[in-house]
Design a protein around this motif. Structure first.
Motif, short mmCIF file in Angstrom:
data_model
loop_
_atom_site.label_atom_id
_atom_site.label_comp_id
_atom_site.label_asym_id
_atom_site.label_seq_id
_atom_site.Cartn_x
_atom_site.Cartn_y
_atom_site.Cartn_z
N VAL A 149 -6.56 1.55 -0.37
CA VAL A 149 -6.01 1.83 0.96
C VAL A 149 -7.09 1.64 2.02
CG1 VAL A 149 -4.89 3.56 2.41
CG2 VAL A 149 -4.24 3.35 0.01
N TYR A 150 -8.28 2.15 1.77
CA TYR A 150 -9.39 1.97 2.70
C TYR A 150 -9.66 0.48 2.92
CZ TYR A 150 -14.17 2.15 4.51
OH TYR A 150 -15.30 1.98 5.28
N ASN A 151 -9.75 -0.26 1.84
CA ASN A 151 -10.01 -1.70 1.96
C ASN A 151 -8.79 -2.44 2.52
OD1 ASN A 151 -12.75 -1.83 1.02
ND2 ASN A 151 -11.96 -1.29 -0.98
N GLY A 152 -7.60 -1.92 2.28
CA GLY A 152 -6.39 -2.52 2.86
C GLY A 152 -6.37 -2.38 4.37
N VAL A 153 -6.81 -1.23 4.87
CA VAL A 153 -6.88 -1.05 6.33
C VAL A 153 -7.90 -2.03 6.91
CG1 VAL A 153 -7.57 0.56 8.17
CG2 VAL A 153 -6.01 1.30 6.36
N ILE A 154 -9.00 -2.24 6.21
CA ILE A 154 -9.99 -3.24 6.66
C ILE A 154 -9.36 -4.63 6.67
CG2 ILE A 154 -12.15 -4.41 6.06
CD1 ILE A 154 -13.17 -1.66 5.07
N ALA A 155 -8.51 -4.92 5.68
CA ALA A 155 -7.83 -6.22 5.65
C ALA A 155 -6.86 -6.36 6.83
CB ALA A 155 -7.09 -6.41 4.33
N LEU A 166 0.82 -1.21 0.00
CA LEU A 166 0.00 0.00 0.00
C LEU A 166 0.86 1.26 0.00
CD1 LEU A 166 -2.80 -1.10 2.48
CD2 LEU A 166 -3.00 -0.83 -0.01
N ALA A 167 1.97 1.25 0.72
CA ALA A 167 2.86 2.41 0.73
C ALA A 167 3.42 2.67 -0.67
CB ALA A 167 3.98 2.21 1.74
N LYS A 168 3.80 1.61 -1.36
CA LYS A 168 4.29 1.79 -2.74
C LYS A 168 3.19 2.37 -3.62
CE LYS A 168 7.93 -1.66 -2.96
NZ LYS A 168 8.43 -2.85 -3.65
#
Length: 166
Positions: free
Chosen positions: A128-134, A101-103
Motif C-alpha cells: 500500500v505504501y509503495n502503491g501510493v508512491i506509484a 490495493l483495496a481488495k
C-alpha cells in the motif's frame, strides 16, 4: 422546458458532494501524516521507527476512501452492466491500482497476489505504501484525488455520450 443533454452534463460535473467528503477525509489523513512526520519521526534519533510501516496504516484508510468514492461515481451515473463497470474500473492504471490495493487491504478472498505483481508491488514490501508512491511519487494524497476527479469527469462524459435507449 426540458433540460438538454449539455445541461445534464454540466450539472453532473458541477455537483459532487462525495468529492467534498473525500477532500475532508484526505485533509484529516494529511494531518495524521504531518503529525507522524513532525512528532514521531523527528524525535527518532536511533532510527528505530519504520516509516513505511507507520505510513501504511494511514494509506490503507486513504485507499479505502478512494475506492468508496470511485464506487459512488459509478453508481451515480447508474451504470448497471457489470461488464461496463469492470471495463471502467480498469480503464486507467491508477484506478485499477486503487481497486487492487483495496481488495488487498480488505483481504478479499478472490484477490490474487498476481495482481499486485502486475503493478510491480511485492506483498512482502509494504504494497500500500509503495502503491501510493506509484499513484503519486511525492505521496501527495490531494494530487491523487485530483486524478480521481478527472476520472469522474471522463466517466460522466462517456455516460452522457451513449445513445439513449427507449
Amino acid at each position: 422546458m426540458d433540460s438538454t443533454k449539455e445541461q445534464f452534463i454540466d450539472h453532473a460535473l458541477s455537483y459532487d458532494p462525495d468529492f467534498e467528503r473525500l477532500k475532508v477525509i484526505v485533509k484529516g489523513l494529511n494531518e495524521a501524516i504531518a503529525y507522524l512526520r513532525d512528532e514521531e519521526l523527528a524525535i527518532d534519533w536511533w532510527g528505530t521507527i519504520d516509516k513505511k510501516y507507520e505510513h501504511e496504516s494511514i494509506y490503507n484508510l486513504a485507499i479505502l476512501a478512494f475506492e468508496h468514492y470511485l464506487k459512488t461515481v459509478l453508481t451515480g451515473v447508474k451504470i448497471v452492466n457489470e461488464e461496463d463497470i469492470s471495463q471502467l474500473y480498469y480503464s486507467e492504471p491508477a484506478i485499477s491500482l486503487i481497486f487492487t490495493l483495496a481488495k488487498y487491504i480488505k483481504n478479499d478472498l478472490d484477490f490474487a497476489h498476481k495482481t499486485l505483481n502486475h503493478h510491480h508491488l511485492n506483498i512482502h514490501d509494504y504494497p500500500v505504501y509503495n502503491g501510493v508512491i506509484a499513484l503519486n511519487s511525492q505521496q501527495n494524497l490531494e494530487e491523487i484525488i485530483k486524478q480521481l476527479q478527472k476520472w469522474r469527469t471522463k466517466i460522466i462524459n462517456i455516460y452522457y455520450q451513449q445513445p439513449e435507449t427507449e
